[in-house]
Design a protein around this motif. Structure first.
Motif, PDB file in Angstrom:
ATOM      1  N   LYS A 177     -25.415 -24.058 -84.942  1.00 53.36           N
ATOM      2  CA  LYS A 177     -25.157 -22.785 -84.271  1.00 53.36           C
ATOM      3  C   LYS A 177     -23.925 -22.900 -83.390  1.00 53.36           C
ATOM      4  O   LYS A 177     -23.051 -22.036 -83.390  1.00 53.36           O
ATOM      5  CB  LYS A 177     -26.377 -22.394 -83.427  1.00 53.36           C
ATOM      6  N   LEU A 178     -23.871 -24.004 -82.638  1.00 51.29           N
ATOM      7  CA  LEU A 178     -22.747 -24.238 -81.749  1.00 51.29           C
ATOM      8  C   LEU A 178     -21.458 -24.330 -82.567  1.00 51.29           C
ATOM      9  O   LEU A 178     -20.436 -23.729 -82.223  1.00 51.29           O
ATOM     10  CB  LEU A 178     -22.988 -25.536 -80.966  1.00 51.29           C
ATOM     11  N   PHE A 179     -21.540 -25.088 -83.664  1.00 53.19           N
ATOM     12  CA  PHE A 179     -20.364 -25.290 -84.494  1.00 53.19           C
ATOM     13  C   PHE A 179     -19.861 -23.961 -85.063  1.00 53.19           C
ATOM     14  O   PHE A 179     -18.671 -23.656 -85.006  1.00 53.19           O
ATOM     15  CB  PHE A 179     -20.710 -26.248 -85.631  1.00 53.19           C
ATOM     16  N   ARG A 180     -20.804 -23.169 -85.570  1.00 60.29           N
ATOM     17  CA  ARG A 180     -20.412 -21.868 -86.117  1.00 60.29           C
ATOM     18  C   ARG A 180     -19.790 -20.985 -85.040  1.00 60.29           C
ATOM     19  O   ARG A 180     -18.863 -20.228 -85.295  1.00 60.29           O
ATOM     20  CB  ARG A 180     -21.624 -21.156 -86.726  1.00 60.29           C
ATOM     21  N   PHE A 181     -20.318 -21.114 -83.823  1.00 59.33           N
ATOM     22  CA  PHE A 181     -19.767 -20.315 -82.736  1.00 59.33           C
ATOM     23  C   PHE A 181     -18.339 -20.751 -82.425  1.00 59.33           C
ATOM     24  O   PHE A 181     -17.464 -19.924 -82.184  1.00 59.33           O
ATOM     25  CB  PHE A 181     -20.646 -20.433 -81.484  1.00 59.33           C
ATOM     26  N   VAL A 182     -18.110 -22.065 -82.451  1.00 61.08           N
ATOM     27  CA  VAL A 182     -16.755 -22.575 -82.190  1.00 61.08           C
ATOM     28  C   VAL A 182     -15.781 -22.014 -83.229  1.00 61.08           C
ATOM     29  O   VAL A 182     -14.689 -21.545 -82.895  1.00 61.08           O
ATOM     30  CB  VAL A 182     -16.747 -24.123 -82.219  1.00 61.08           C
ATOM     31  N   LEU A 183     -16.202 -22.025 -84.496  1.00 60.44           N
ATOM     32  CA  LEU A 183     -15.339 -21.494 -85.556  1.00 60.44           C
ATOM     33  C   LEU A 183     -15.039 -20.020 -85.315  1.00 60.44           C
ATOM     34  O   LEU A 183     -13.894 -19.577 -85.404  1.00 60.44           O
ATOM     35  CB  LEU A 183     -16.001 -21.668 -86.930  1.00 60.44           C
ATOM     36  N   PHE A 184     -16.079 -19.281 -85.001  1.00 53.99           N
ATOM     37  CA  PHE A 184     -15.905 -17.846 -84.763  1.00 53.99           C
ATOM     38  C   PHE A 184     -14.964 -17.613 -83.592  1.00 53.99           C
ATOM     39  O   PHE A 184     -14.069 -16.764 -83.641  1.00 53.99           O
ATOM     40  CB  PHE A 184     -17.264 -17.205 -84.492  1.00 53.99           C
ATOM     41  N   PHE A 185     -15.159 -18.423 -82.554  1.00 55.05           N
ATOM     42  CA  PHE A 185     -14.336 -18.260 -81.360  1.00 55.05           C
ATOM     43  C   PHE A 185     -12.869 -18.542 -81.687  1.00 55.05           C
ATOM     44  O   PHE A 185     -11.971 -17.848 -81.214  1.00 55.05           O
ATOM     45  CB  PHE A 185     -14.833 -19.198 -80.258  1.00 55.05           C
ATOM     46  N   ALA A 186     -12.642 -19.572 -82.520  1.00 56.68           N
ATOM     47  CA  ALA A 186     -11.272 -19.897 -82.924  1.00 56.68           C
ATOM     48  C   ALA A 186     -10.643 -18.716 -83.648  1.00 56.68           C
ATOM     49  O   ALA A 186      -9.493 -18.352 -83.379  1.00 56.68           O
ATOM     50  CB  ALA A 186     -11.266 -21.133 -83.823  1.00 56.68           C
ATOM     51  N   ALA A 187     -11.411 -18.106 -84.561  1.00 54.17           N
ATOM     52  CA  ALA A 187     -10.890 -16.954 -85.290  1.00 54.17           C
ATOM     53  C   ALA A 187     -10.594 -15.804 -84.333  1.00 54.17           C
ATOM     54  O   ALA A 187      -9.617 -15.077 -84.495  1.00 54.17           O
ATOM     55  CB  ALA A 187     -11.877 -16.513 -86.366  1.00 54.17           C
TER      56      ALA A 187
END
Lengths: 290, 252, 285
Positions: free
Chosen positions: C4-14
């Motif tokens: 979940k954290l990882f997916r959030f990091v990716l989303f945040f980067a985008a």
């Protein structure tokens, strides 16, 4: 009907002429590269020596004196080399993790509306003129901090590198068979592990090539650095101080008749580094083909 | 009856020393349908493409021997002229996507730089489309692009495009393998109609199709012509053991 | 949890791309407001006067807009026969051969040369030729910068066009050959019409490059703040005037230079949008 066909000879003639024109024009299109290389190498090799790498740019006065006495230019471009390392190095540090993350996100969420918007904006950033990016870094870093700095330069280069890295990462990951990801997940692995242990390693070639090409592209950028890093005549490792870079020095030398002898050797160095990066990128791309 | 096409010691090679078509000698008679059969890679398409000099497009391919069209050696004639005399229809329907249906039929003329009067054009288009039984289906959508038609219609359009040039011989490279059974059926009926005016050579991997439409059959294996004769006879009493094995499904 | 954290990091980067773009537009607009308030948007764009002397201060972008369009379109015109030839050489006539890959490597290398080195070469090697041709006394100007610019955009125009020309299906071309067409006729009637959208998009993108090119043009165009008198005349482009005058600028001048940057940004954004739309149409056919 068959009489009309008798123009076969004319048609074949036209066909041949077209082939010749294509060959001639293609040949002419290749000539500038060799002329440029010849210019840079033949004029640059004289001052391409150890001094270039170990000494900082001389003052205009010292250069003039040396010129009058018929001595070689007393100095090199050490300040530019270190500056380029510092500015580009920081830009890599900023843009690679961010670019990879965005690329992974886009490859994985192709059909989401948000991803489409991000994808379009990435194109927009990629097409943005470098001078405008210079203005932005000036407004965001130079103005608030009150000083030109290596940091400002690296922010500008980061904005330039980012879309290139995003695109190459996204494109590479999209080319990987979807089965890789499914196979990983089917083994009970977490998404995070699949990305780091399966996807990124399998796409390493394409992604790494993209990063190298992005670095080689910003290596020679001058305009945005003029507005941000400004330049310095000493070696500077402080990120908040004005810093030089090889292309900035080329610009200085071009404008200073006393230092003009250094312009070609610095260009030679820049071209060697850029072509080397391009060559490594091509080799990597060939070896680690997806 | 004199043959319209005589192949004499015809060989084609993609790589030196290895013949994809090996020393084929045979005759083909006017107003017949000849089916070329054989397992994939046996050289049947390669043989077909030699007849209208398509191999000239790829410089590494070497063709030797003779192909006599009404007594004249095709391999020594002008390739562009040969291709007008010997029409070709491909496996994938390939109407030109940037041209209308009307222009597709006339593509042979426009590509060859032949100018026609409007009346002549209309006549050729109508006649060609009627001869492939496509006229009624497309006469109201002539200005639409050829790529809007169904696969079977597209293939009939491609046949019409070839017929418009009034060729002596019509070559077809698995013309129905990309089509559904109904379209296939239509094209087969069409071929039986067309053989009254043309000589047709068709490559097929479909044995029952060969049995349905062809007068004569050729069986090729590893580049060699194993057997060539009357289709009925070949299907009932093949002379060669390998032909028999292929027809009975031992390999292929 | 980790996922979940990882997916959030990716989303945040985008999300950063979104913030970055919004920030860029905000900064360009807010910092050019002074100029637009002073002259009005249209007043700034349509005024050819650029006078930085404090007493008679007046700023308009027209000279630079005209200079930019002038150099970019002239460069595009020069570039077309060469890049189209390279595209046909690599994508049609010698497709897949060693010669073609050698030619495309050479042209690719051209793309790697930094703008400033092109500028040096233009100054020291092309300028004397332009003078010898009698174009003008100093050599600097629209003519010189367009020639160098044309060489700079050849790789961009040709690599994309090559891709689209080599994508024309072989069975389409064979169909035309089987009707008796020559190679030239196949290219003109089949390959070009089929690849046309892609080729057009390639040239639009190359035009976008030419519009934003800075250093080489700055070194070669002559840097005069007037509407160029013609091909032989000198001038400034939007990019070159910013590069030239940004360092010493403040107040209204700085704001006007940033306003020029905003206009340049909008023009290139529109160009890219058009190219994208043209390519989209291609993928539908």
């Amino acid at each position: 009907m068959m009489e009309q066909v008798s123009s076969t000879r004319v048609r074949k003639g036209k066909d041949k002429i077209a082939l010749w024109l294509v060959c001639i024009f293609s040949f002419i299109a290749m000539i500038p590269l060799f002329l440029i290389l010849w210019d840079v190498v033949s004029k640059g090799y004289k001052n391409f020596n150890l001094r270039l790498f170990t000494e900082v740019t001389p003052s205009s006065m010292d250069a003039l004196l040396a010129r009058v006495n018929n001595e070689p230019i007393p100095g090199g471009i050490l300040n530019g080399i270190t500056g380029t390392l510092l500015i580009v190095g920081m830009a890599i540090l900023f843009s690679v993790p961010l670019g990879l993350s965005i690329g992974i996100y886009l490859a994985d969420n192709q059909n989401k509306r948000f991803a489409k918007v991000v994808s379009y904006l990435t194109d927009l950033l990629q097409g943005m003129p470098s001078i405008v990016i210079g203005i932005i870094a000036y407004a965001w870093v130079v103005k608030p901090l009150g000083s030109y700095s290596a940091l400002a330069g690296s922010v500008a280069l980061t904005i330039m590198m980012l879309p290139m890295i995003v695109r190459s990462t996204e494109e590479t990951l999209k080319m990987l068979p979807g089965a890789y990801k499914e196979a990983g997940l089917a083994l009970g692995s977490s998404y995070t592990n699949v990305v780091f242990k399966v996807l990124l390693p399998s796409g390493f070639g394409g992604i790494f090539t993209g990063i190298l090409l992005a670095i080689s592209r910003v290596m020679g950028e001058t305009a945005p650095l003029m507005l941000t890093a400004l330049g310095a005549s000493v070696v500077n490792w402080h990120v908040l101080e004005p810093t030089s870079a090889i292309p900035l020095l080329i610009w200085d030398f071009y404008n200073d008749p006393n230092l003009v002898d250094l312009v070609w050797s610095s260009s030679l160095l820049l071209l060697i580094v850029i072509f080397l990066l391009n060559w490594i990128a091509k080799t990597v791309a060939r070896k680690w083909k997806v | 009856m004199k043959p319209i096409l005589e192949l004499k010691n015809l060989s084609v090679s993609y790589t030196p020393g290895k013949n994809a078509v090996d020393d084929v000698t045979t005759d083909i008679y006017p107003n017949t349908i000849t089916a070329i059969m054989g397992p994939s890679g046996c050289g049947k398409s390669t043989l077909l493409r030699a007849i209208n000099r398509m191999h000239d497009l790829y410089p590494h391919i070497r063709t030797t021997g003779e192909i006599l069209l009404k007594g004249k050696n095709v391999l020594e004639m002008d390739a562009m002229k040969v291709r007008r005399l010997v029409g070709m229809v491909f496996q994938q329907p390939n109407p030109f996507p940037t041209m209308s249906i009307y222009d597709n039929v006339l593509a042979g003329y426009s590509l060859n730089g032949i100018r026609l009067k409007r009346r002549e054009k209309d006549e050729i288009v109508e006649q060609s489309l009627k001869s492939v039984a496509l006229w009624d289906e497309v006469k109201d959508v002539m200005s639409k692009r050829g790529s809007f038609l169904s696969g079977g219609q597209q293939q009939r359009l491609c046949i019409a495009r070839t017929l418009a040039m009034r060729p002596e011989v019509l070559l077809m490279d698995e013309p129905t393998s990309a089509l559904d059974p109904i379209s296939t059926n239509k094209i087969e009926e069409l071929l039986l109609e067309l053989k009254k005016q043309f000589t047709i050579i068709v490559v097929t991997h479909n044995m029952s199709q060969a049995a349905r439409i062809s007068d004569n059959s050729m069986f090729m294996y590893l580049g060699e012509l194993i057997e060539h004769g009357n289709t009925t006879q070949m299907f009932t009493k093949p002379k060669n053991k390998r032909t028999e094995e292929y027809l009975t499904g031992v390999f292929g | 949890m980790k996922d979940k954290l990882f997916r959030f990091v990716l989303f945040f980067a985008a999300l950063m791309i979104l913030l970055l773009s919004a920030g860029i537009i905000y900064s360009l607009v807010s910092r050019s407001l002074d100029t637009f308030n002073e002259y009005g948007v249209w007043g700034f764009i349509s005024n050819a006067e650029w006078d930085p002397r404090k007493a008679t201060e007046e700023y308009g972008a027209l000279s630079f807009i005209v200079g930019t369009l002038y150099t970019a379109f002239f460069a595009l015109l020069i570039c077309i026969p060469f890049s189209l030839s390279v595209a046909l050489f690599n994508g049609e006539y010698f497709k897949g051969t060693k010669v073609a890959s050698a030619v495309s490597s050479v042209v690719d290398l051209l793309a790697g040369i930094p703008s400033i080195v092109f500028g040096l070469w233009g100054f020291y090697s092309v300028r004397p030729i332009v003078i010898a041709l009698g174009v003008n006394a100093q050599g600097f100007g629209i003519f010189l910068s367009s020639i160098v610019l044309a060489i700079m955009i050849i790789p961009y125009a040709s690599s994309l066009s090559t891709e689209f020309i080599s994508m024309v299906p072989n069975n389409m071309k064979e169909g035309a050959y089987s009707l008796g067409a020559t190679r030239l006729e196949v290219i003109r009637r089949i390959s070009f019409p089929t690849a046309s959208s892609g080729i057009v998009a390639a040239y639009i993108l190359a035009l976008g490059r030419a519009l934003g090119e800075t250093m080489a043009v700055t070194m070669l165009i002559g840097n005069t703040d007037r509407i160029p008198s013609g091909l032989r005349g000198t001038g400034n482009t939007m990019a070159s005037v910013i590069a030239n005058q940004f360092g010493e600028a403040d107040g209204l001048k700085l704001s006007s230079l940033i306003a020029i940057g905003l206009i340049l940004f909008i023009i290139t954004a529109i160009i890219n949008l058009i190219a994208k739309m043209v390519m989209k149409r291609l993928s539908k056919v």
